[in-house]
Design a protein around this motif. Structure first.
Motif, mmCIF file in Angstrom:
data_model
loop_
_atom_site.group_PDB
_atom_site.id
_atom_site.type_symbol
_atom_site.label_atom_id
_atom_site.label_comp_id
_atom_site.label_asym_id
_atom_site.label_seq_id
_atom_site.Cartn_x
_atom_site.Cartn_y
_atom_site.Cartn_z
ATOM 1 N N TYR A 123 1.130 -1.472 -0.292
ATOM 2 C CA TYR A 123 0.548 0.375 -0.253
ATOM 3 C C TYR A 123 0.611 1.765 0.218
ATOM 4 O O TYR A 123 2.106 0.943 0.392
ATOM 5 C CB TYR A 123 -1.351 -0.082 1.240
ATOM 6 C CG TYR A 123 -2.339 -0.709 0.934
ATOM 7 C CD1 TYR A 123 -2.366 -1.904 2.258
ATOM 8 C CD2 TYR A 123 -3.049 -0.925 0.277
ATOM 9 C CE1 TYR A 123 -3.402 -2.772 2.002
ATOM 10 C CE2 TYR A 123 -3.549 -1.711 0.049
ATOM 11 C CZ TYR A 123 -4.453 -2.119 1.237
ATOM 12 O OH TYR A 123 -5.922 -3.951 1.346
ATOM 13 N N TYR A 130 0.730 5.596 0.800
ATOM 14 C CA TYR A 130 0.010 6.277 1.760
ATOM 15 C C TYR A 130 1.230 8.281 1.772
ATOM 16 O O TYR A 130 1.804 8.336 0.934
ATOM 17 C CB TYR A 130 0.726 6.401 3.370
ATOM 18 C CG TYR A 130 0.374 4.403 3.630
ATOM 19 C CD1 TYR A 130 1.829 3.932 3.320
ATOM 20 C CD2 TYR A 130 -0.577 3.947 4.236
ATOM 21 C CE1 TYR A 130 1.062 2.375 3.659
ATOM 22 C CE2 TYR A 130 -1.542 2.956 4.614
ATOM 23 C CZ TYR A 130 -0.268 1.961 4.468
ATOM 24 O OH TYR A 130 -0.092 0.790 4.688
ATOM 25 N N ILE A 169 -4.323 10.574 2.578
ATOM 26 C CA ILE A 169 -4.599 9.291 2.149
ATOM 27 C C ILE A 169 -3.789 7.705 2.696
ATOM 28 O O ILE A 169 -2.483 7.779 3.000
ATOM 29 C CB ILE A 169 -4.325 9.134 0.305
ATOM 30 C CG1 ILE A 169 -5.347 9.681 -0.107
ATOM 31 C CG2 ILE A 169 -4.974 8.046 -0.392
ATOM 32 C CD1 ILE A 169 -6.409 10.309 0.107
ATOM 33 N N TYR A 170 -4.452 6.901 2.730
ATOM 34 C CA TYR A 170 -3.854 5.456 3.583
ATOM 35 C C TYR A 170 -4.458 4.313 3.249
ATOM 36 O O TYR A 170 -5.493 4.619 1.956
ATOM 37 C CB TYR A 170 -4.399 5.883 4.978
ATOM 38 C CG TYR A 170 -5.412 4.650 5.322
ATOM 39 C CD1 TYR A 170 -6.548 6.323 5.631
ATOM 40 C CD2 TYR A 170 -6.322 3.934 5.167
ATOM 41 C CE1 TYR A 170 -8.235 5.813 6.057
ATOM 42 C CE2 TYR A 170 -7.314 4.039 5.942
ATOM 43 C CZ TYR A 170 -8.441 4.145 6.143
ATOM 44 O OH TYR A 170 -9.412 4.461 6.216
ATOM 45 N N LYS A 171 -4.111 3.251 1.807
ATOM 46 C CA LYS A 171 -4.083 2.145 1.230
ATOM 47 C C LYS A 171 -4.438 2.724 0.436
ATOM 48 O O LYS A 171 -5.512 2.154 -0.330
ATOM 49 C CB LYS A 171 -5.228 1.402 2.578
ATOM 50 C CG LYS A 171 -4.947 0.632 3.583
ATOM 51 C CD LYS A 171 -5.740 -0.071 4.153
ATOM 52 C CE LYS A 171 -4.891 -0.804 5.770
ATOM 53 N NZ LYS A 171 -6.186 -1.635 6.467
ATOM 54 N N SER A 195 -5.513 4.333 -1.661
ATOM 55 C CA SER A 195 -6.976 5.308 -2.048
ATOM 56 C C SER A 195 -8.307 5.618 -0.607
ATOM 57 O O SER A 195 -8.834 6.654 -0.954
ATOM 58 C CB SER A 195 -7.845 4.960 -3.096
ATOM 59 O OG SER A 195 -9.010 3.237 -2.746
ATOM 60 N N GLU A 196 -7.829 5.562 0.836
ATOM 61 C CA GLU A 196 -8.943 5.914 1.972
ATOM 62 C C GLU A 196 -8.550 7.181 2.009
ATOM 63 O O GLU A 196 -7.245 7.168 2.483
ATOM 64 C CB GLU A 196 -9.526 4.496 2.565
ATOM 65 C CG GLU A 196 -8.856 2.905 1.841
ATOM 66 C CD GLU A 196 -10.223 2.913 2.089
ATOM 67 O OE1 GLU A 196 -10.668 2.611 0.795
ATOM 68 O OE2 GLU A 196 -11.292 3.476 2.542
ATOM 69 N N ARG A 197 -9.600 7.834 2.387
ATOM 70 C CA ARG A 197 -9.441 9.170 3.257
ATOM 71 C C ARG A 197 -9.742 9.087 4.430
ATOM 72 O O ARG A 197 -10.796 8.677 4.986
ATOM 73 C CB ARG A 197 -10.311 10.235 2.294
ATOM 74 C CG ARG A 197 -9.916 11.668 3.003
ATOM 75 C CD ARG A 197 -10.252 12.054 1.899
ATOM 76 N NE ARG A 197 -12.370 11.809 1.678
ATOM 77 C CZ ARG A 197 -12.871 11.740 0.963
ATOM 78 N NH1 ARG A 197 -12.453 11.384 -0.291
ATOM 79 N NH2 ARG A 197 -13.809 10.726 1.099
ATOM 80 N N SER A 199 -11.208 10.272 8.277
ATOM 81 C CA SER A 199 -11.976 11.282 8.656
ATOM 82 C C SER A 199 -10.949 12.901 9.085
ATOM 83 O O SER A 199 -10.267 13.107 9.522
ATOM 84 C CB SER A 199 -12.746 10.867 10.471
ATOM 85 O OG SER A 199 -11.798 10.744 10.797
ATOM 86 N N SER A 215 -8.037 12.726 -2.795
ATOM 87 C CA SER A 215 -7.684 10.996 -3.271
ATOM 88 C C SER A 215 -7.137 10.159 -3.936
ATOM 89 O O SER A 215 -6.193 11.139 -4.319
ATOM 90 C CB SER A 215 -9.854 11.525 -4.509
ATOM 91 O OG SER A 215 -9.380 11.817 -5.484
#
Lengths: 109, 124
Positions: free
Chosen positions: A31, A33, A47-49, A51-53, A55, A62
């Motif tokens: 992944y 980051y 951003i982590y993994k 494409s995850e954002r 909170s 993105s």
């Protein structure tokens, strides 16, 4: 040794879309980051993994991944987005280590 | 609220030693791996070392292996970095950083909270 390669700088006008790339041979298996760092401040995870954002991070941030390249996209760039951006991944091929890209300075014109 | 407060930085001569501390609060410290990340003046981020939540596993960058030692005291919610045989190229702001998730083993290798950093200057 494992490296992550980023462009040194990207410039966009307010309201446009900024894309910052990060290339590395292990990215198809690990992944990525992304962190934002403003002058005199600690980095912030945006951003982590791939494409995850997290909170609290605006929806205009993105991430995406394709092969050995990951991309941070900032849609509708605002003046406050001017900062250094770092990609990061891990290298577990030998002794485990965390790797950062060299950083990209985003300038909002 | 998660807080990480580094201390112990300062001016040290080449070959000298320094111990950094990072006091943590606002989360279950022993559940999370922690790392040290440094940033030389005007340069990018460089990961230095990581330690698992229990302290049983440690990891080092090649540039500091054999000179730096990471440790933690979970009873005091404090992370440490013992730095020996310091060199000019170790001059940097040193950040402590919290793993973003609880690792099954070792570290998840990315960070959701960072301290404000402590400056280490190695110079004669």
């Amino acid at each position: 040794s494992y490296e992550l390669t980023q462009p040194p700088s990207v410039s966009v006008s307010p309201g446009q879309t900024a894309r910052i790339t990060c290339s590395g041979d292990a990215l198809p298996k690990q992944y990525a980051y992304w962190y934002q760092q403003k002058p005199g401040q600690a980095p912030v995870l945006v951003i982590y993994k791939d494409s995850e954002r997290p909170s609290g991070i605006p929806e205009r941030f993105s991430g995406s991944s394709s092969g050995t390249t990951v991309t941070l996209t900032i849609s509708g760039v605002q003046a406050e987005d001017e900062a250094d951006y770092y990609c990061q991944s891990a290298d577990s091929s030998g002794t485990y280590r965390v790797v950062f890209g060299g950083g990209t300075k985003l300038t909002v014109l | 609220e998660v807080q990480l407060l580094e201390s112990g930085g300062g001016l040290v001569q080449p070959g000298g030693s320094l111990r950094l501390s990072c006091a943590a609060s606002g989360f279950t410290f022993s559940s999370y791996a922690m790392s040290w990340v440094r940033q030389a003046p005007g340069k990018g981020l460089e990961w230095v070392s990581a330690i698992s939540g229990s302290g049983g596993s440690t990891y080092y960058a090649d540039s500091v292996k054999g000179r730096f030692t990471i440790s933690r005291d979970n009873s005091k919610n404090t992370l440490y970095l013992q730095m020996n045989s310091l060199r000019a190229e170790d001059t940097a702001v040193y950040y402590c950083a919290k793993d973003a998730d609880i690792a099954v083993a070792g570290t998840v290798g990315y960070f959701d909270y960072w301290g404000q950093g402590t400056l280490v200057t190695v110079s004669s």
